[in-house]
Enzyme design. Structure first.
Site, PDB file in Angstrom:
ATOM      1  N   ASP A 111      11.313-134.932  31.815  1.00  0.00           N
ATOM      2  CA  ASP A 111      12.166-134.781  33.004  1.00  0.00           C
ATOM      3  C   ASP A 111      11.110-134.455  34.141  1.00  0.00           C
ATOM      4  O   ASP A 111      10.136-133.859  34.040  1.00  0.00           O
ATOM      5  CB  ASP A 111      12.938-133.568  33.186  1.00  0.00           C
ATOM      6  CG  ASP A 111      13.945-133.266  34.126  1.00  0.00           C
ATOM      7  OD1 ASP A 111      14.352-134.406  34.552  1.00  0.00           O
ATOM      8  OD2 ASP A 111      13.940-132.182  34.648  1.00  0.00           O
ATOM      9  N   ASP A 128      13.625-128.707  31.318  1.00  0.00           N
ATOM     10  CA  ASP A 128      13.889-127.237  31.579  1.00  0.00           C
ATOM     11  C   ASP A 128      15.061-126.371  31.010  1.00  0.00           C
ATOM     12  O   ASP A 128      15.110-125.212  31.078  1.00  0.00           O
ATOM     13  CB  ASP A 128      13.769-126.810  32.995  1.00  0.00           C
ATOM     14  CG  ASP A 128      15.043-127.414  33.838  1.00  0.00           C
ATOM     15  OD1 ASP A 128      15.787-127.856  33.207  1.00  0.00           O
ATOM     16  OD2 ASP A 128      14.859-127.361  35.049  1.00  0.00           O
ATOM     17  N   ASP A 147      19.279-130.272  31.835  1.00  0.00           N
ATOM     18  CA  ASP A 147      18.912-131.460  30.631  1.00  0.00           C
ATOM     19  C   ASP A 147      19.610-131.353  29.575  1.00  0.00           C
ATOM     20  O   ASP A 147      19.075-132.102  28.455  1.00  0.00           O
ATOM     21  CB  ASP A 147      17.322-131.666  30.639  1.00  0.00           C
ATOM     22  CG  ASP A 147      16.730-131.574  31.826  1.00  0.00           C
ATOM     23  OD1 ASP A 147      17.078-132.417  32.922  1.00  0.00           O
ATOM     24  OD2 ASP A 147      15.811-130.808  32.353  1.00  0.00           O
TER      25      ASP A 147
END
Length: 681
Positions: A357, A552, A556
């Site tokens: 990400d 994190d 997500d």
């Protein structure tokens, strides 16, 4: 051996004589390794106690066997006393092994203990009590070593418990009163002096200090803490006095979560261990049949039969994987990498595609408002006021950046009702009677909001959110984010390790994603990616190879769940990150990921070495014993030696983590010094 096979189950959950399985909040604060219910040492009623009992038997029995040889050498006339010493020593050494074997048979299990017990009883039939005693001594030592090695989780938990103080200085009416940690409650204020460890998780309300968080993050460099910063149980206050408001206690603290993860990791089994367990029940009957054939073909040579049963006990094979996985989990924890299941650690070596990400993972995630773009007829302050009023209820990085700017310029926020957040896309609410939307372009289009064309040079390198009221656009806000200093090195190291694909997914615009990917030398990227788009991207990659997703852990969760391996970074203090991923990095240092891959590969290599050595040792030992080329005492000594070789080989993993930690800390120290020198200039 079955002692390990059976007790392994008990020892993973610390237990005691009262039959309690201890949770963290049940620990006696005065004696942190003792049970509140019965006062017994945690674990000693089950695994640890048995191990200590066996050590007692080994010491007493071993002394009597040595006494036999000393009497025979120094006082040969005392032959009866020497023989009695040998007999008593052999009985004492054999007793715990035979008792365990009988218990196994009573419970319907036939495993490795029976081979050991039969070998010792066969040695007794020859009336050579010194030989029987030596065989029992070496086999008992092997059992003690194996049991102690298999209880790595319990020892890790006890070490972590010792990091937290039993008492704390609670502030009551302006005075400090020393109280037991068990008497504290969330919201209490405690004072932590320099040199003390924090007993709980909390927020600093007064003072500033440097704090050593190495016990949780694996980083030895201290972290500066001041008002409103979080501190964690088990970490050490170094330089200043801090008043801390308690936010979490006991098992709810970050340290408590670490303990739970260590336990769950060591309760889990790798595929090779499950395979050994599956066929273990057939092993003892097979060796017994071979022993009978050997006895018959050798015309009743009991020495060969005893040697066969001693050398056939596959302690080396049984220990091959547990010792390596215990060492690997401990090594990972030293690096600030927490593994929930050892099969995940094994899987890390096979991953060929890593998907990152962007925001908060490859970048700092601390967005700052770079530009306000109100439409004609709207003032910048008006745009910021509308956006800040809605975003005040969100914790998204863009929301925090807007809140920060609004606070700095002193904007008074309007009343908000009907707040609603769509994760990863936008927020909506009614501000002073006006329906207001703040979010990405693709999300606003669902509400039929017309968006004007913005020149690319106006928003170059920026993330953009749009603000609309009463169905009409009133402007856009541009944000900038810094790339983490370790990101490029982490990507480069992964490629050096042979990882074929390093990809990036982000909800940001394609142009922003392209800029970050170019700076980090990332092979492929995908921008304008909704949460479900990230999942689809990962599912597509999984058709071709094993995929790990790194995020994190906050926004997500679906993508983390979609990956073959999920890694949440910055997990210190984050329950979401710890719970949502199979592996949690306690720091934001992405270099821990190539370290994880390297550790996983080394651990797999050592497991294969151990299993190969264990199988070869047993096979060669059986051949030597069948043909009479090795005696029972030599077999017992080699049996112990093979166990020690396996343990020392596995311990090399701990050395690898020490070297990796040293290199990482040296780099961090160098960067810190460079930053200080630059600041002075």
């Amino acid at each position: 051996m079955s002692h390990n096979h059976d007790e392994h189950h008990h020892e993973h959950g610390p237990g005691c004589a009262c039959g309690h399985t201890h949770h963290h909040h049940e620990v006696n604060p005065d004696e942190p390794t003792r049970c509140i219910s019965c006062g017994a040492p945690i674990g000693e009623g089950v695994g640890h106690g048995r191990s200590m009992g066996r050590i007692g038997f080994a010491v007493v029995g071993g002394f009597l066997i040595v006494n036999y040889y000393l009497l025979g050498w120094l006082m040969p006339e005392l032959q009866f006393a020497a023989s009695l010493s040998a007999f008593l020593g052999a009985v004492i050494l054999a007793l715990p092994i035979v008792v365990t074997a009988i218990k196994d048979l009573c419970e319907g299990r036939v495993y490795m203990n029976e081979l050991v017990a039969l070998a010792i009883l066969a040695a007794f039939t020859s009336a050579d009590f010194s030989a029987a005693g030596l065989i029992a001594f070496f086999l008992l030592v092997t059992i003690i070593i194996e049991t102690h090695t298999a209880s790595g989780a319990q020892r890790s938990i006890e070490e972590l418990i010792r990091l937290t103080p039993h008492t704390a200085r609670k502030r009551i009416d302006g005075k400090e009163v020393e109280v037991d940690v068990s008497e504290l409650a969330v919201g209490d204020i405690i004072n932590v002096r320099p040199g003390d460890n924090f007993p709980v998780d909390g927020v600093v309300v007064r003072g500033q200090s440097a704090v050593n968080q190495a016990s949780i993050t694996g980083e030895s460099l201290p972290i500066d803490k001041m008002e409103n910063d979080e501190v964690y149980a088990g970490t050490q206050n170094l330089s200043g006095s801090l008043d801390v408001k308690i936010t979490k206690l006991g098992a709810d603290t970050t340290l408590g979560k670490v303990q739970d993860m260590i336990l769950s990791a060591e309760k889990s089994k790798t595929p090779i261990v499950r395979l050994i367990d599956k066929y273990a029940g057939f092993y003892t009957p097979t060796i017994m049949m071979l022993a009978i054939i050997t006895w018959w073909l050798s015309n009743g040579d009991m020495a060969r039969v005893i040697t066969l049963m001693v050398i056939a006990c596959p302690c080396a094979v049984v220990l091959a994987t547990p010792t390596a996985t215990v060492a690997a989990v401990a090594a990972a924890a030293r690096l600030g990498i927490l593994v929930k299941n050892v099969s995940h650690l094994e899987l890390a070596a096979k991953i060929k595609a890593f998907v990152f990400d962007k925001t908060g993972t490859l970048t700092e995630g601390q967005l700052a408002v770079a530009k306000l773009g109100p439409v004609d007829g709207v003032e910048p302050a008006q745009l910021l006021m509308a956006a800040a009023a809605v975003e005040i209820h969100s914790n998204h990085p863009t929301a925090l950046a807007i809140q920060k700017l609004a606070k700095e310029v002193g904007i008074k926020l309007l009343e908000v009702t009907d707040f609603k957040e769509t994760p990863g896309t936008g927020v909506e609410a009614v501000v002073a009677g006006k329906p207001t939307l703040v979010g990405r372009a693709i999300w606003l289009k669902k509400f039929n909001v017309e968006l004007p064309e913005i020149k690319p040079e106006e928003t170059h390198g920026m993330s953009v959110v749009y603000v609309a009221q009463n169905g009409k656009l009133i402007g856009w806000i541009g944000f900038r984010d810094q790339i983490r200093s370790e990101s490029a090195e982490a990507i480069r190291n992964l490629k050096e390790l042979g990882v074929k694909r390093c990809a990036m997914v982000t909800g940001d615009r394609e142009s922003v994603a392209e800029g970050v990917a170019a700076k980090l030398n990332i092979d492929e990227f995908k921008g304008d990616c909704l949460p479900e788009g990230k999942v689809q991207y990962i599912e597509e990659l999984k058709k071709h190879s094993l995929v790990a997703f790194i995020g994190d852990g906050v926004n997500d969760a679906p993508a983390l769940a979609a990956g073959d391996l999920s890694i949440a970074m910055g997990a210190i203090g984050s329950d979401i990150a710890i719970n949502s991923a199979s592996i949690a990095l306690m720091t934001n240092d992405l270099r821990r990921i190539p370290m994880l891959v390297g550790l996983s590969r080394k651990s797999n290599s050592i497991i294969h070495q151990n299993v190969a050595f264990g199988l070869l040792f047993v096979l060669c030992g059986i051949i030597l014993s069948v043909f009479g080329w090795m005696g029972p005492i030599a077999a017992a000594m080699l049996h112990t030696l093979s166990t020690l070789i396996i343990i020392f080989n596995s311990a090399r993993l701990l050395r690898a983590s020490e070297e990796a930690t040293s290199v990482a800390n040296n780099l961090n120290s160098w960067r810190r010094n460079l930053q200080l020198e630059t600041a002075k200039e």
